[in-house]
Motif scaffolding. Structure first.
Motif, PDB file in Angstrom:
ATOM      1  N   TYR A   1      11.711  -4.124  11.007  1.00  0.00           N
ATOM      2  CA  TYR A   1      11.415  -2.701  10.853  1.00  0.00           C
ATOM      3  C   TYR A   1      12.481  -1.998  10.012  1.00  0.00           C
ATOM      4  CZ  TYR A   1      10.348   2.149  11.788  1.00  0.00           C
ATOM      5  OH  TYR A   1      10.044   3.486  11.635  1.00  0.00           O
ATOM      6  N   VAL A   2      13.731  -2.340  10.231  1.00  0.00           N
ATOM      7  CA  VAL A   2      14.813  -1.765   9.425  1.00  0.00           C
ATOM      8  C   VAL A   2      14.599  -2.097   7.952  1.00  0.00           C
ATOM      9  CG1 VAL A   2      17.282  -1.876   8.904  1.00  0.00           C
ATOM     10  CG2 VAL A   2      16.515  -1.683  11.274  1.00  0.00           C
ATOM     11  N   ILE A   3      14.254  -3.350   7.677  1.00  0.00           N
ATOM     12  CA  ILE A   3      14.034  -3.767   6.290  1.00  0.00           C
ATOM     13  C   ILE A   3      12.883  -2.992   5.671  1.00  0.00           C
ATOM     14  CG2 ILE A   3      13.314  -5.698   4.824  1.00  0.00           C
ATOM     15  CD1 ILE A   3      14.812  -7.543   6.792  1.00  0.00           C
ATOM     16  N   LEU A   4      11.756  -2.874   6.382  1.00  0.00           N
ATOM     17  CA  LEU A   4      10.614  -2.143   5.841  1.00  0.00           C
ATOM     18  C   LEU A   4      10.983  -0.686   5.578  1.00  0.00           C
ATOM     19  CD1 LEU A   4       7.590  -2.097   5.078  1.00  0.00           C
ATOM     20  CD2 LEU A   4       7.129  -1.394   7.440  1.00  0.00           C
TER      21      LEU A   4
ATOM     22  N   ILE B   1       0.834  -1.209   0.000  1.00  0.00           N
ATOM     23  CA  ILE B   1       0.000   0.000   0.000  1.00  0.00           C
ATOM     24  C   ILE B   1       0.867   1.258   0.000  1.00  0.00           C
ATOM     25  CG2 ILE B   1      -1.677   1.344   1.320  1.00  0.00           C
ATOM     26  CD1 ILE B   1      -2.969  -1.264   2.172  1.00  0.00           C
ATOM     27  N   MET B   2       1.958   1.262   0.765  1.00  0.00           N
ATOM     28  CA  MET B   2       2.853   2.423   0.752  1.00  0.00           C
ATOM     29  C   MET B   2       3.467   2.622  -0.630  1.00  0.00           C
ATOM     30  SD  MET B   2       2.683   3.945   3.612  1.00  0.00           S
ATOM     31  CE  MET B   2       0.971   3.402   3.712  1.00  0.00           C
ATOM     32  N   GLY B   3       3.825   1.522  -1.286  1.00  0.00           N
ATOM     33  CA  GLY B   3       4.342   1.622  -2.647  1.00  0.00           C
ATOM     34  C   GLY B   3       3.319   2.207  -3.599  1.00  0.00           C
ATOM     35  N   LEU B   4       2.066   1.793  -3.446  1.00  0.00           N
ATOM     36  CA  LEU B   4       1.001   2.343  -4.293  1.00  0.00           C
ATOM     37  C   LEU B   4       0.798   3.826  -4.028  1.00  0.00           C
ATOM     38  CD1 LEU B   4      -1.605  -0.571  -4.105  1.00  0.00           C
ATOM     39  CD2 LEU B   4      -0.201   0.090  -6.071  1.00  0.00           C
ATOM     40  N   PHE B   5       0.910   4.228  -2.758  1.00  0.00           N
ATOM     41  CA  PHE B   5       0.805   5.654  -2.439  1.00  0.00           C
ATOM     42  C   PHE B   5       1.891   6.449  -3.158  1.00  0.00           C
ATOM     43  CE2 PHE B   5      -1.719   4.848   1.606  1.00  0.00           C
ATOM     44  CZ  PHE B   5      -2.826   5.559   1.168  1.00  0.00           C
ATOM     45  N   LEU B   6       3.105   5.916  -3.207  1.00  0.00           N
ATOM     46  CA  LEU B   6       4.183   6.610  -3.906  1.00  0.00           C
ATOM     47  C   LEU B   6       3.838   6.806  -5.380  1.00  0.00           C
ATOM     48  CD1 LEU B   6       7.373   4.934  -2.382  1.00  0.00           C
ATOM     49  CD2 LEU B   6       6.369   7.141  -1.797  1.00  0.00           C
ATOM     50  N   LEU B   7       3.248   5.785  -5.994  1.00  0.00           N
ATOM     51  CA  LEU B   7       2.839   5.898  -7.390  1.00  0.00           C
ATOM     52  C   LEU B   7       1.763   6.958  -7.562  1.00  0.00           C
ATOM     53  CD1 LEU B   7       2.672   2.176  -8.594  1.00  0.00           C
ATOM     54  CD2 LEU B   7       4.465   3.849  -9.001  1.00  0.00           C
ATOM     55  N   VAL B   8       0.780   6.940  -6.684  1.00  0.00           N
ATOM     56  CA  VAL B   8      -0.327   7.887  -6.770  1.00  0.00           C
ATOM     57  C   VAL B   8       0.160   9.322  -6.634  1.00  0.00           C
ATOM     58  CG1 VAL B   8      -2.425   8.699  -5.601  1.00  0.00           C
ATOM     59  CG2 VAL B   8      -2.082   6.245  -6.005  1.00  0.00           C
ATOM     60  N   PHE B   9       1.158   9.532  -5.784  1.00  0.00           N
ATOM     61  CA  PHE B   9       1.649  10.885  -5.541  1.00  0.00           C
ATOM     62  C   PHE B   9       2.742  11.296  -6.519  1.00  0.00           C
ATOM     63  CE2 PHE B   9      -0.480  10.122  -1.499  1.00  0.00           C
ATOM     64  CZ  PHE B   9      -1.109  11.339  -1.300  1.00  0.00           C
ATOM     65  N   GLY B  10       2.892  10.564  -7.609  1.00  0.00           N
ATOM     66  CA  GLY B  10       3.723  11.021  -8.708  1.00  0.00           C
ATOM     67  C   GLY B  10       5.196  10.693  -8.644  1.00  0.00           C
ATOM     68  N   HIS B  11       5.592   9.758  -7.780  1.00  0.00           N
ATOM     69  CA  HIS B  11       6.998   9.380  -7.734  1.00  0.00           C
ATOM     70  C   HIS B  11       7.349   8.491  -8.932  1.00  0.00           C
ATOM     71  CE1 HIS B  11       8.153  11.072  -3.854  1.00  0.00           C
ATOM     72  NE2 HIS B  11       6.961  10.718  -3.405  1.00  0.00           N
ATOM     73  N   PHE B  12       8.620   8.292  -9.120  1.00  0.00           N
ATOM     74  CA  PHE B  12       9.117   7.447 -10.196  1.00  0.00           C
ATOM     75  C   PHE B  12       8.413   6.097 -10.169  1.00  0.00           C
ATOM     76  CE2 PHE B  12      12.566   4.675 -11.984  1.00  0.00           C
ATOM     77  CZ  PHE B  12      12.571   5.212 -13.259  1.00  0.00           C
ATOM     78  N   ALA B  13       8.054   5.594 -11.362  1.00  0.00           N
ATOM     79  CA  ALA B  13       7.179   4.418 -11.450  1.00  0.00           C
ATOM     80  C   ALA B  13       7.697   3.213 -10.674  1.00  0.00           C
ATOM     81  CB  ALA B  13       6.966   4.046 -12.920  1.00  0.00           C
ATOM     82  N   LEU B  14       9.006   2.984 -10.718  1.00  0.00           N
ATOM     83  CA  LEU B  14       9.569   1.808 -10.056  1.00  0.00           C
ATOM     84  C   LEU B  14       9.725   1.986  -8.547  1.00  0.00           C
ATOM     85  CD1 LEU B  14      12.247   0.652 -12.653  1.00  0.00           C
ATOM     86  CD2 LEU B  14       9.921  -0.182 -12.335  1.00  0.00           C
ATOM     87  N   SER B  15       9.306   3.149  -8.016  1.00  0.00           N
ATOM     88  CA  SER B  15       9.367   3.368  -6.568  1.00  0.00           C
ATOM     89  C   SER B  15       8.508   2.368  -5.811  1.00  0.00           C
ATOM     90  CB  SER B  15       8.908   4.792  -6.231  1.00  0.00           C
ATOM     91  OG  SER B  15       9.735   5.750  -6.842  1.00  0.00           O
ATOM     92  N   PHE B  16       7.524   1.805  -6.499  1.00  0.00           N
ATOM     93  CA  PHE B  16       6.627   0.830  -5.879  1.00  0.00           C
ATOM     94  C   PHE B  16       7.374  -0.441  -5.465  1.00  0.00           C
ATOM     95  CE2 PHE B  16       4.256  -3.098  -6.707  1.00  0.00           C
ATOM     96  CZ  PHE B  16       3.245  -2.992  -5.753  1.00  0.00           C
ATOM     97  N   ILE B  17       8.341  -0.851  -6.277  1.00  0.00           N
ATOM     98  CA  ILE B  17       8.973  -2.154  -6.103  1.00  0.00           C
ATOM     99  C   ILE B  17       9.725  -2.289  -4.776  1.00  0.00           C
ATOM    100  CG2 ILE B  17      10.688  -3.755  -7.049  1.00  0.00           C
ATOM    101  CD1 ILE B  17       9.854  -2.837  -9.828  1.00  0.00           C
ATOM    102  N   PRO B  18      10.596  -1.327  -4.387  1.00  0.00           N
ATOM    103  CA  PRO B  18      11.321  -1.508  -3.115  1.00  0.00           C
ATOM    104  C   PRO B  18      10.409  -1.631  -1.909  1.00  0.00           C
ATOM    105  CG  PRO B  18      12.396   0.159  -4.453  1.00  0.00           C
ATOM    106  CD  PRO B  18      11.109  -0.156  -5.132  1.00  0.00           C
ATOM    107  N   TYR B  19       9.332  -0.822  -1.849  1.00  0.00           N
ATOM    108  CA  TYR B  19       8.447  -0.907  -0.681  1.00  0.00           C
ATOM    109  C   TYR B  19       7.735  -2.254  -0.636  1.00  0.00           C
ATOM    110  CZ  TYR B  19       7.676   2.754   2.782  1.00  0.00           C
ATOM    111  OH  TYR B  19       7.770   3.560   3.898  1.00  0.00           O
ATOM    112  N   ALA B  20       7.251  -2.718  -1.781  1.00  0.00           N
ATOM    113  CA  ALA B  20       6.563  -4.008  -1.811  1.00  0.00           C
ATOM    114  C   ALA B  20       7.526  -5.144  -1.473  1.00  0.00           C
ATOM    115  CB  ALA B  20       5.932  -4.229  -3.189  1.00  0.00           C
ATOM    116  N   PHE B  21       8.717  -5.104  -2.054  1.00  0.00           N
ATOM    117  CA  PHE B  21       9.713  -6.152  -1.794  1.00  0.00           C
ATOM    118  C   PHE B  21      10.160  -6.137  -0.333  1.00  0.00           C
ATOM    119  CE2 PHE B  21      14.205  -7.363  -1.436  1.00  0.00           C
ATOM    120  CZ  PHE B  21      14.123  -8.692  -1.836  1.00  0.00           C
TER     121      PHE B  21
END
Length: 202
Positions: A122-125, A77-97
């Motif tokens: 927590y560090v990983i997230l 969900i945090m990765g999707l928020f980054l996409l919605v707010f206009g960040h670089f498209a691949l920004s979704f991948i690190p948060y989901a992973f």
């Protein structure tokens, strides 16, 4: 850990919203306060500050919903928020992973070493929050192309990449690690002290 139930999903939704708020606070602190001291570098410290302020939310969530899948949902969900707010498209991948990896660590270590599990997961997230800035170092051409498509001027693009060096990459990673560890410590102390009477969900 047991599978998520319907009531767990409700709790995860609530904690995801709280995590988003804490992430927004971290962004605000970094951009509007640290930006005054280190203009041009403030965005590189956003993951560190988010890690610092989001610890209590995370620690309370894994206490209330100690089930595999909860952290993954937060990361996605945090990765999707980054996409919605206009960040670089691949920004979704690190948060989901990172959400999935944190979930795996949390579930595998929780029974035997719970303190290590909650700190490490927590560090990983938190490193998932580096998604918007990592492409500055590793995908410059694609990042520049995305800025051009959004109508950014060459002067703006040059300003974005001015502080991007090997040294600032190390600073970003180390700052994120320190911020996440401090946030985990603060969050663990708050939860252990003030929420100890609330039993963890089974």
């Amino acid at each position: 850990m047991k599978a998520l139930k319907t009531k767990d999903l409700v709790n995860v939704g609530i904690f995801t919203a709280l995590y988003f708020v804490s992430m927004a606070v971290g962004n605000f602190i970094t951009v509007f306060l640290a930006g005054l001291v280190m203009p041009g570098l403030s965005s590189l410290f956003i993951p560190a500050v988010v890690g610092l302020v989001s610890g209590p939310v995370y620690m309370l969530m894994i206490r209330r919903v100690p089930r595999f899948g909860a952290i993954t949902i937060v990361g996605v969900i945090m990765g999707l928020f980054l996409l919605v707010f206009g960040h670089f498209a691949l920004s979704f991948i690190p948060y989901a992973f990172c959400g999935l990896l944190a979930d795996l660590v949390q579930s595998s270590l929780w029974e035997s070493r719970p303190n290590l599990a909650r700190y490490l997961s927590y560090v990983i997230l938190t490193f998932g929050c580096t998604g918007p800035v990592l492409p500055l170092w590793f995908m410059k051409d694609a990042y520049v192309a995305s800025l051009v498509r959004r109508g950014k001027s060459q002067e703006y693009i040059d300003g974005v990449f001015a502080p991007i060096t090997g040294a600032t990459f190390l600073v970003c990673i180390l700052a994120t690690l320190v911020g996440a560890l401090l946030g985990a410590w603060i969050g663990a102390r708050i939860v252990d002290r003030h929420f100890n009477r609330i039993p963890a969900k089974q």
